[in-house]
Scaffold this active site. Structure first.
Site, short mmCIF file in Angstrom:
data_model
loop_
_atom_site.label_atom_id
_atom_site.label_comp_id
_atom_site.label_asym_id
_atom_site.label_seq_id
_atom_site.Cartn_x
_atom_site.Cartn_y
_atom_site.Cartn_z
N PRO A 245 37.54 39.64 41.14
CA PRO A 245 38.07 37.27 41.86
C PRO A 245 38.88 37.94 42.77
O PRO A 245 39.53 37.81 43.34
CB PRO A 245 39.10 37.70 40.35
N MET A 246 37.68 37.43 43.74
CA MET A 246 38.61 37.55 45.31
C MET A 246 37.83 35.88 45.22
O MET A 246 36.92 35.04 45.36
CB MET A 246 37.01 38.35 45.92
N GLN B 42 39.82 33.83 35.51
CA GLN B 42 41.22 34.18 35.63
C GLN B 42 42.34 33.04 35.99
O GLN B 42 41.82 32.29 36.63
CB GLN B 42 40.81 35.04 37.00
N CYS C 52 47.92 38.60 43.23
CA CYS C 52 48.30 37.87 44.22
C CYS C 52 48.29 37.96 45.30
O CYS C 52 49.86 37.62 44.80
CB CYS C 52 47.41 36.60 43.98
N GLY D 73 40.19 48.26 44.72
CA GLY D 73 40.59 48.44 45.82
C GLY D 73 39.87 49.53 46.67
O GLY D 73 40.09 50.21 47.15
#
Length: 213
Positions: A17-18, A71, A103, A204
């Site tokens: 989720p970006m 999300q 976040c 990551g």
């Protein structure tokens, strides 16, 4: 093959989720390239509750690209459950809910949401429990290593979340303080899967196949 709750996942690639990137058309575009499961951009629980039409059109109203999780971010277990229940009525295509506990953006932290939740592992579990009970859907969590390298507590957060019913853990191998800079600390999560009774997804700086391996 692996599972998120009762959902069979055929493949190892999870599209994370970006914010500003993983909108519906991007998820649909990436699917043929081997994405096995997708997660939406982070979506405000209070936005769903108080501005449902706008939020639904931007985040909730996606089509049948399965499996896709919505999300949510927020800090109150019951409000998170309210939002999840409302979202499911808006869009029955939602396959699972992903709780954002990672976040690092200041405006999200100020509301006690995102990675601010890591300061209260018990609350993390209460959110998972409330959303799962209200919707009957699989629930996953996205978290980080801890606030900083001096306060690594992801194991506590994961333990509370899984005990509350989380069906999968998605772990970004950086601290909140590091945000998205520097090299992820994969060494700190090496072998962690054997301690977690649900699937573990590590993220990551994964840009290539070699990075993933």
């Amino acid at each position: 093959m692996w599972n998120i709750g009762d959902i069979r996942i055929d493949g190892r690639v999870v599209l994370g989720p970006m914010s500003g990137f993983t909108f519906a058309s991007y998820r649909d575009f990436m699917k043929p390239f081997g994405v096995a499961v997708s997660v939406t951009e982070l979506t405000s629980a209070m936005g769903i509750i108080h501005d449902c039409d706008r939020t639904a059109s931007m985040y909730v109203g996606f089509g049948p690209n399965h499996p896709t999780g919505l999300q949510l971010f927020g800090s109150d277990p019951e409000r998170m459950a309210d939002a999840a229940e409302m979202a499911l009525k808006m869009n029955p295509n939602i396959d699972f809910f992903d709780i954002n506990m990672g976040c690092p953006v200041p405006k999200v932290l100020r509301s006690g949401s995102g990675s601010a939740l890591m300061g209260d592992p018990h609350r993390c579990g209460e959110i998972v429990k409330a959303v799962k009970k209200r919707t009957g859907m699989p629930v996953t969590v996205k978290t980080r290593l801890g606030k900083s390298m001096d306060s690594i507590n992801f194991r506590d957060v994961v333990e509370e979340s899984v005990s509350a019913g989380a069906d999968c853990v998605m772990l970004h191998a950086r601290t909140v303080k590091e945000r998205y800079s520097g090299t992820p600390h994969y060494d700190l999560v090496e072998g962690f899967q054997k301690d977690v009774p649900v699937p573990l997804v590590v993220s990551g700086n994964i840009y290539t196949l070699d990075d993933a391996i």
